[in-house]
Structures are given as C-alpha cells and as structure tokens.
Enzyme design. Structure first.
Site, PDB file in Angstrom:
ATOM      1  CB  ALA A 111      -0.948   0.010   1.193  1.00  0.00           C
ATOM      2  CB  THR A 112       4.168   2.167   1.416  1.00  0.00           C
ATOM      3  OG1 THR A 112       3.816   2.118   2.799  1.00  0.00           O
ATOM      4  CG2 THR A 112       5.182   3.291   1.210  1.00  0.00           C
ATOM      5  CG  ASN A 127      -2.953   3.907  10.346  1.00  0.00           C
ATOM      6  OD1 ASN A 127      -3.356   5.035  10.089  1.00  0.00           O
ATOM      7  ND2 ASN A 127      -1.762   3.689  10.861  1.00  0.00           N
ATOM      8  CD  GLN A 172      -5.174  -0.825   8.892  1.00  0.00           C
ATOM      9  OE1 GLN A 172      -5.833  -1.758   9.353  1.00  0.00           O
ATOM     10  NE2 GLN A 172      -3.860  -0.747   9.061  1.00  0.00           N
ATOM     11  CB  THR A 199       9.940  -9.777 -12.907  1.00  0.00           C
ATOM     12  OG1 THR A 199      10.745  -9.563 -14.061  1.00  0.00           O
ATOM     13  CG2 THR A 199       9.405 -11.205 -12.911  1.00  0.00           C
ATOM     14  CB  SER A 232      -1.801  -3.420   2.540  1.00  0.00           C
ATOM     15  OG  SER A 232      -0.794  -4.133   3.237  1.00  0.00           O
ATOM     16  N   GLY A 233      -1.419  -6.426   1.103  1.00  0.00           N
ATOM     17  CA  GLY A 233      -1.556  -7.862   1.305  1.00  0.00           C
ATOM     18  C   GLY A 233      -1.473  -8.289   2.757  1.00  0.00           C
ATOM     19  CG  HIS A 234       1.422  -6.528   5.682  1.00  0.00           C
ATOM     20  ND1 HIS A 234       1.537  -6.124   6.992  1.00  0.00           N
ATOM     21  CD2 HIS A 234       1.648  -5.433   4.930  1.00  0.00           C
ATOM     22  CE1 HIS A 234       1.826  -4.834   7.022  1.00  0.00           C
ATOM     23  NE2 HIS A 234       1.894  -4.389   5.784  1.00  0.00           N
ATOM     24  CB  CYS A 263       5.079   3.773  10.040  1.00  0.00           C
ATOM     25  SG  CYS A 263       3.553   4.711  10.103  1.00  0.00           S
TER      26      CYS A 263
END
Length: 390
Positions: free
Chosen positions: A77-78, A157, A185, A243, A203-205, A329
């Site tokens: 996401a960043t 968040n 979020q 890639t 975001s994946g995580h 962060c």
C-alpha cells in the site's frame, strides 16, 4: 481471569498472520512453477501468468471491480499510495496543482504529499472533527478549480474510524476531482466499492496475505492517467514496471478470496468482541476515552486513552500482550501520534493512548484476559501515580 502464558497478538492493524491456507497456495510457485509470468512463450511462463491473472481477478472481486485490468500489482500500500499521489498530479499538472488530504492520514500519504509540496504543488491538510471524521465543510471550502486530487483513507489505521466515502465521492465527481483512497485497513473488513473512487490502495499483509505485495486500483472508464514512479519493461499497463512476484500475487489473491467469503461472519464475531471489551473497560475504569467515532468504525480496532497513565507504561505491565501505542511506522518515537494529536484536545491523553486490534485468530478467552489485565495494570499505575487522586 484465566491465566494465559503464551503471547497474545492484538496488533492486527500493524500486520496480520499469513493464513496457512494462503501459504499453501503460494508454495508451488516458489520452486515448482517458478516461471516468469511475463515470459509466456513457453509452458512455465504461461502457467505463472495464468496464476497471476487468476489472482488479479480475485483482488478485483473483493473491491467490486468487473474489469480485472484495473488492478495493478505493487509491493504494498505504501507504493500504491505513492504511485497515486505523485503520479496523478504530475500527469494532470496543467489542470491544477492542489492536492487535498487530511491531518490523520498514514505517514506514506502525508510524506508523499510533502514531497509533492516540495515540487511546487499546493497541498492542503484538512482538519478532522473530534470523532476523527473528516470535516466535510472544510473539504468543500478547500476545493477550488485548481484541485486535481483528493486522497483520504477509507478506514484510519490508528483509531479505526470509517470516513464518509460516499459523500466525498459525490463531491469529487461534482467538482471533477480525482479521488484516491488508501483502503489498506478496509479491504476484507468492510464492504469496499471501487466505483466510489478513481484509485484505491490495497495491502496484502493487512488481509492475512504475505508482506511485500499490494495493489492499486486504477479506473479505466473514464481512464485515469498518471506518471509512473519508475520505468522498465512496461508491465502492469506501464504503471508499475518490474517482474511480478508470482507467489506473492497468488497469496494476495487467495487472501482476498478467503476474506470475501468470511467477511460477514468475521465482522459479526469481532463486533461481539468489541462490544464486550468496551463495556468491560468503561464499567471498571474511570476517566477512559475511546478515540474515534463510537459507531462509524471497524470493530477490530479500538484506541483508548487512560487519564493519569502513560500508554508505554501500560504496555510494559502487559509484556505477553502485543498491542501498540500508535501505528507501526511511528511506534519508535516517544512523541504521541499525529492522529491522536489531531483528535485529542489534550496532549496528555494522546500520550496515554493504546491501540488494541482484534482479528481472525483472536479468541474470546484472549479478549477476556486482555481486558481484565488492562484494568488491573491501569489501576495499579494510577495507585502509584502522585497526580492521580486517591
């Protein structure tokens, strides 16, 4: 209070455990089906490409997108936020130079906006109301014919509040302004409708997928154009060259598919946890404040301020409980978070805040234990405090 010896994780806004079902789907693409998804002239590459496209459709589905080409894979996401915030205003520079955001955005949004300010763009930081919701009157007043982009997170968040995305979307469409939302979020926790925005970061995580993968929704009709952050082989519609990491893309797709199928049930379960936790804290502690709107929030994110104690001291008193005093962060600094400063009238309350996150693997026993332990630690610290009235 039941005794729990293991670590208890309640920091689901910082990251989530990669679901084992997700990991199992990813494994073949590390060593067996390791082809380059952009080298489709042979079977190995074609197999990888098919897996990536299948994952792209799964990500598209969770945000209500019918054309999967609108999903651009990124590293997270960043990066997605930076592509949107830097890329859109640069492409539409002749249209205007104003970027509007809020004071409580994630650091990646605020820092990207700051970088654009240094390049001569007019960045406006909107205040939020005391409940953490954007001031719509301030947004209307800030919009001029020079406004090219509005970027406001779907869900905050740190305090978990949901912004009025439909209202913001309507206003942006009326004024012809491009609207980006950081939905890291929100995706997988609440229903997200991509038709309300022009760009959206994922975001994946944060959705029980792997770290290092994310996505950016970029509208095709009407087409949103942008200048890419970097250049290369022109992958991902030329928006994000490089890639693609097939295993990570597969993981994000699987995580989104699982989240979509289980979201309603999980929302209900976490709402029960939220109501129990809030009720128990308020029934047993005085001078406690829930930061953010009581109703317009996701159930898995609670942020409390405890008058008379430091948030860091409470955390030290609960060493086996993984919670935070701010976003991941900003947690290395002793300064209160910019989000809490924006919504709290008193700096001491900003210093006394704790973020508690529930998620897929949270149990009721953990909720009961942490709420009881939190009450115990806050009371003990207040008894030791020379400024807390006896």
């Amino acid at each position: 209070m039941k005794t729990i010896d293991k670590r208890i994780y309640m920091d689901y806004q910082a990251t989530t455990q990669c679901d084992r079902r997700v990991m199992e789907k990813m494994l073949p693409y590390f060593c067996e089906e390791f082809g380059n998804p952009h080298s489709t002239s042979h079977m190995m590459g074609a197999t990888a490409a098919e897996a990536v496209e299948c994952a792209r459709h799964k990500v598209a589905k969770i945000v209500g997108v019918s054309d999967a080409r609108e999903i651009v894979f990124t590293s997270g996401a960043t990066e997605s936020c930076n592509i949107a915030i830097q890329g859109v205003p640069k492409f539409y520079r002749e249209k205007g130079n104003r970027i509007i955001t809020t004071t409580i955005e994630h650091k990646c949004v605020l820092e990207a906006c700051a970088a654009m300010s240094r390049e001569g763009f007019d960045v406006v930081l909107l205040p939020v109301l005391s409940n953490g919701i954007v001031d719509m009157n301030a947004l209307k007043d800030a919009m001029t014919d020079q406004t090219v982009l509005v970027t406001i997170a779907w869900v905050n968040n740190e305090i978990g509040v949901c912004q009025p995305i439909e209202e913001i979307s309507k206003l942006c469409k009326e004024r012809g302004v491009i609207f980006h939302s950081d939905a890291a979020q929100a995706v997988g926790k609440v229903k997200v409708d991509a038709s309300l925005v022009d760009l959206m970061s994922i975001s994946g995580h944060k959705v029980y997928g792997p770290k290092g993968i994310g996505a950016l929704y970029v509208r095709i009709q009407p087409r949103i154009r942008l200048v890419p952050l970097f250049f290369g082989g022109g992958q991902e519609r030329g928006i994000r060259s490089g890639t693609l990491p097939t295993p990570l893309c597969v993981g994000l797709g699987e995580a989104c598919e699982i989240a979509l199928s289980e979201m309603d049930e999980e929302y209900k379960r976490l709402t029960e946890f939220k109501d129990y936790f809030i009720g128990k804290i308020f029934d047993n502690l005085k001078k406690v404040y829930l930061n953010g709107d009581m109703e317009k929030r996701i159930p898995g994110c609670l942020n409390f301020s405890f008058e008379g104690v430091e948030g860091e001291a409470v955390m030290l008193g609960m060493p086996n409980v993984c919670i935070s005093s701010g976003s991941a962060c900003t947690s290395r600094t002793l300064e209160p978070s910019h989000v809490l400063k924006a919504v709290s009238a008193r700096e001491d309350l900003a210093h006394s805040s704790l973020r508690i996150g529930f998620g897929r693997f949270t149990t009721f026993d953990e909720v009961e234990y942490v709420s009881s332990k939190l009450i115990e630690v806050v009371n003990r610290l207040r008894e030791m405090s020379p400024i807390w009235p006896a």
